[in-house]
Design an enzyme around this catalytic site. Structure first.
Site, PDB file in Angstrom:
ATOM      1  N   ALA A 210       0.805  -0.958  -0.154  1.00 43.87           N
ATOM      2  CA  ALA A 210       0.032   0.174  -0.511  1.00 43.87           C
ATOM      3  C   ALA A 210       1.083   1.002  -0.280  1.00 43.87           C
ATOM      4  CB  ALA A 210      -0.938  -0.105   1.239  1.00 43.87           C
TER       5      ALA A 210
ATOM      6  N   GLY B 216       0.356  -4.869   1.011  1.00 43.97           N
ATOM      7  CA  GLY B 216      -0.938  -5.034   0.246  1.00 43.97           C
ATOM      8  C   GLY B 216      -0.400  -5.948  -1.463  1.00 43.97           C
TER       9      GLY B 216
ATOM     10  N   GLU C  17      -1.083  -9.098  -1.139  1.00 42.40           N
ATOM     11  CA  GLU C  17      -2.102  -9.500  -0.813  1.00 42.40           C
ATOM     12  C   GLU C  17      -2.629  -9.285  -2.607  1.00 42.40           C
ATOM     13  OE1 GLU C  17      -2.604  -7.197   2.801  1.00 42.40           O
ATOM     14  OE2 GLU C  17      -3.442  -8.025   3.367  1.00 42.40           O
TER      15      GLU C  17
ATOM     16  N   GLU D 223       4.019  -6.393   7.345  1.00 43.41           N
ATOM     17  CA  GLU D 223       3.575  -4.617   8.013  1.00 43.41           C
ATOM     18  C   GLU D 223       3.493  -4.757   9.276  1.00 43.41           C
ATOM     19  OE1 GLU D 223       2.476  -7.020   5.847  1.00 43.41           O
ATOM     20  OE2 GLU D 223       1.229  -6.799   3.958  1.00 43.41           O
TER      21      GLU D 223
END
Ligand code: T1G
Ligand code: NAD
Length: 652
Positions: free
Chosen positions: A63, A102, A105, A125
């Site tokens: 992200a 992300g 993911e 993270e």
């Protein structure tokens, strides 16, 4: 503004390409581009499968962390991934570089994952005080099993493509052109055996004893950090709840952590480590070459610096004062290289190549072709000046000359050469081949391209470079000297070494200041205090307790005793003799000893760090509060998840 996500179609396969430099972070525009790509490829009758790949140096690295301080904007990443996973046409992720957070993911939302051999994958993270917030804690255990998923998420470490293949995280490693291989895979295989979406799979319950042991080990390693514990909770939810409920719980936990002070601190230091080393005056300045490195001195630091350069693929000549010292220094380097090989960090061929890049000499003529020379001899101005006088004659006029001095005046050392513009400070930390921090000290006369060479070397060595002006102790040692003085004051006021060290450990330091002095050697600071005695302000409170210990020959671990006694306990035990010296020192000054709580101890330590930090900023020694935090976190054990002393003062 060009769209960061584009779609092309060939032979029934759609290719969705993300191009969002520098690391293809999942900004709002990228998320929107992906959200638009799903219905577009679904509606195209010619499209049978979709390949997702990234331009540039890496697949999505996560992200966009810069967006975290803002109100989350749609489309939200979990929704985008649900759209990809729910598509009727299979998506194939083609991974290169570092597929992280992300980014991984998103790849888990795809039906298949292909990777190039050098790709690395991870859910880091926790290093930002977070947990995966877009399905990672629910999909990953369904793909690789709960235990491997917990290790990856709570540990926050990347895995290689080979390891990813072995654990089932990727379906194939492809040599050659990744895009071409992904297209061929999509055409050949994706059609007839579309894998069940991960959210639709069951998750196997792990062996309970092993699971409990793994959780306990993670909790122990967390040492006060919240995110690894949250990772455990999220994985427990993934095991106990239906996937969609676990997903909702993950999102709740993610948002809790996003506002947690620990995450704010970790995100601060992440960006600070990338901004602290940027000097506006060096923008566009070309560094000088540094293929041939010379290192003067093969002691603790010299050998460590040589090893760091060799491990970075550089050629190094070590110069020592005589054959015996040279032999000892070369042996230290060989031991370090052998350890790196034994730990699997370098293979046998690389070890041999590095040994071939390493030579030794006692004659300065060996430095005639050196591009950069780093001095790491005794912390003695006369010795250093003598070395630089010789370097001035023995090296090319364009060779960069650096000193690794801890405290001495680099401008004075530079005065020993005809052209001081080629002299700078490269303050490594011990062990130099492990510690990431490198203070790059800029004397007034240093040339910009010489300074730029220091930063380029730091990058080549994988160091975190922080510029520092010339003063006693630069940034880190100066702040450490200040709070070490404050701790000595607290001994006279009523504390004992073990009280201070316990308070620092509870705050998050790996080691207290007194145990650290015993490890480094009390004689180093003793020499500095004696050197500074003549200039010490008469009205400055002075504690002579450490001097008394040094006069008794108690230098710490290396003499079997210092602040603590190591004769019966290798970890060091409180010593009644030291307590007697401390209580007598209080009495001699008429101080009535008062016990100090851990909060009071840490309050005084942090306050002194911040006060000295403000002086360092005012004097221009550090260019930003971030630089001070980066130094204290990466060189002096300040707990990363507290962000640094200046962050704690709200100066960010
Ligand atoms: N967001 C924004 N900027 C980033 C970024 C990120 N995730 N990663 C890197 N940058 C910037 C960095 O600040 C620098 O900027 C430039 O890119 C090059 O970085 C939803 C919530 C990828 C291994 O934690 O580990 O996904 O200084 O100097 O040494 O569940 O960057 O040039 O202006 O470090 O080659 C998870 C963090 C996010 C990965 C590359 N992802 N990044 O290292 O280059 S949270 C991460 C890294 C998340 C999801 C959760 C490294 C790297 P500038 P660099 P590098
Ligand atoms: P050390 O005593 O372990 O090594 C010094 C080496 O320099 C010895 O091997 C000695 O033989 C060699 N030497 C001395 N005079 C020489 C000369 N004229 N020519 C060539 N070699 C010579 O010391 P160290 O701990 O490696 O420290 C070296 C420098 O690094 C000092 O300035 C020190 O302040 C600085 N430093 C030390 C640390 C640390 O933690 N030890 C950290 C950062 C910086």
């Amino acid at each position: 503004m060009t769209q960061p996500v584009t779609i092309s179609t060939q032979g029934g396969i759609a290719t969705v390409t993300i191009d969002n430099p520098p690391v293809n972070a999942l900004s709002q525009a990228v998320r929107q581009g992906l959200a638009d790509a799903v219905p577009q490829t679904e509606a195209d009758a010619d499209v049978r499968a979709v390949v997702l790949l990234c331009a540039g140096r890496t697949f999505i690295a996560g992200a966009d962390v810069r967006e975290f301080g803002q109100t989350p904007q749609k489309p939200h990443l979990p929704d985008v991934i649900d759209m990809i996973e729910g598509a009727t046409k299979p998506w194939i992720a083609a991974l290169h570089g570092t597929a992280l957070g992300g980014g991984l993911e998103v790849a888990l939302g795809c039906r298949f994952r292909l990777a190039d051999p050098s790709a690395r994958l991870g859910l880091p993270e926790v290093n930002l005080g977070l947990i995966p917030g877009a399905g990672g804690t629910v999909r990953l255990p369904r793909l690789v099993g709960a235990s491997a998923a917990l290790e990856m998420i709570a540990g926050g470490k990347m895995v290689s493509a080979d390891k990813a293949l072995a654990m089932g995280l990727v379906d194939r490693i492809v040599d050659g052109d990744l895009t071409q291989a992904a297209l061929e895979f999509a055409k050949a295989e994706a059609l007839d055996k579309v894998a069940t979406p991960l959210m639709a799979r069951d998750v196997a319950q792990p062996d309970s004893d092993k699971w409990e042991a793994q959780k306990a080990a993670i909790a122990k390693r967390a040492r006060g950090q919240n995110s690894p514990l949250a990772a455990i909770t999220a994985l427990e939810n993934a095991l106990a709840l239906p996937a969609d409920q676990a997903l909702a719980k993950e999102r709740e936990l993610f948002f809790q952590l996003k506002d947690d002070p620990q995450s704010l601190a970790l995100r601060h230091i992440f960006f600070a480590e990338r901004s602290a080393g940027k000097m506006p005056c060096l923008k566009g300045v070309k560094p000088r070459p540094f293929d041939e490195i010379g290192v003067i001195g093969g002691g603790t630091m010299g050998a460590g610096i040589v090893a760091a350069c060799l491990l970075a693929g550089l050629r190094v000549v070590m110069l020592e004062r005589d054959d015996d010292s040279l032999g000892a220094g070369q042996e230290r380097v060989q031991i370090t290289l052998a350890q790196s090989h034994k730990r699997g960090l370098i293979d046998a061929d690389t070890l041999m190549r590095m040994q071939g890049n390493f030579s030794g000499a006692t004659d300065y003529a060996a430095l005639g072709n050196a591009d950069l020379v780093i001095e790491a001899v005794f912390e003695d101005m006369a010795v250093k000046k003598d070395v630089f006088t010789r370097l001035d004659v023995a090296t090319r006029p364009d060779a960069v000359l650096a000193t690794n001095t801890s405290y001495l005046d680099i401008a004075e050392i530079a005065g020993a050469v005809a052209d001081p513009s080629r002299v700078l400070g490269l303050h490594f930390f011990s062990p130099a081949y492990i510690m990431k921090l490198l203070e790059i000290v800029h004397p007034p006369k240093v040339a910009d391209d010489v300074l730029a060479t220091g930063f380029a070397l730091a990058k080549r060595l994988g160091k975190i470079a922080v510029p520092a002006g010339v003063c006693d102790g630069f940034i880190g040692n100066r702040i450490m000297s200040a709070y070490r003085r404050e701790c000595d004051y607290m001994l006279e006021d009523g504390a004992l070494p073990q009280d201070v060290d316990a308070a620092m450990r509870d705050f998050g330091f790996a080691m207290g200041i007194f145990a650290m002095q015993d490890m480094a050697g009390l004689d180093i600071a003793w020499a500095m205090r004696k050197r500074q005695a003549a200039t010490r302000p008469a009205d400055m409170r002075y504690v002579d307790i450490p001097d008394q210990l040094c006069e008794m020959g108690r230098f710490g671990r290396k003499t079997g005793a210092g602040w603590y006694d190591y004769s019966s306990d290798p970890k060091g035990a409180p010593d009644p003799l030291v307590e007697g010296i401390i209580t007598k020192a209080s009495a001699d000054k008429g101080i009535t000893r008062q016990p100090l709580s851990a909060d009071e101890i840490m309050g005084r330590i942090i306050a002194v760090m911040q006060s000295e930090g403000r002086k360092i900023l005012d004097e221009g020694i550090a260019q930003s509060p971030e630089a001070i935090d980066v130094v204290m976190v990466n060189g002096y054990g300040f707990p990363r998840w507290r962000g640094g002393p200046m962050f704690m003062a709200g100066m960010e």
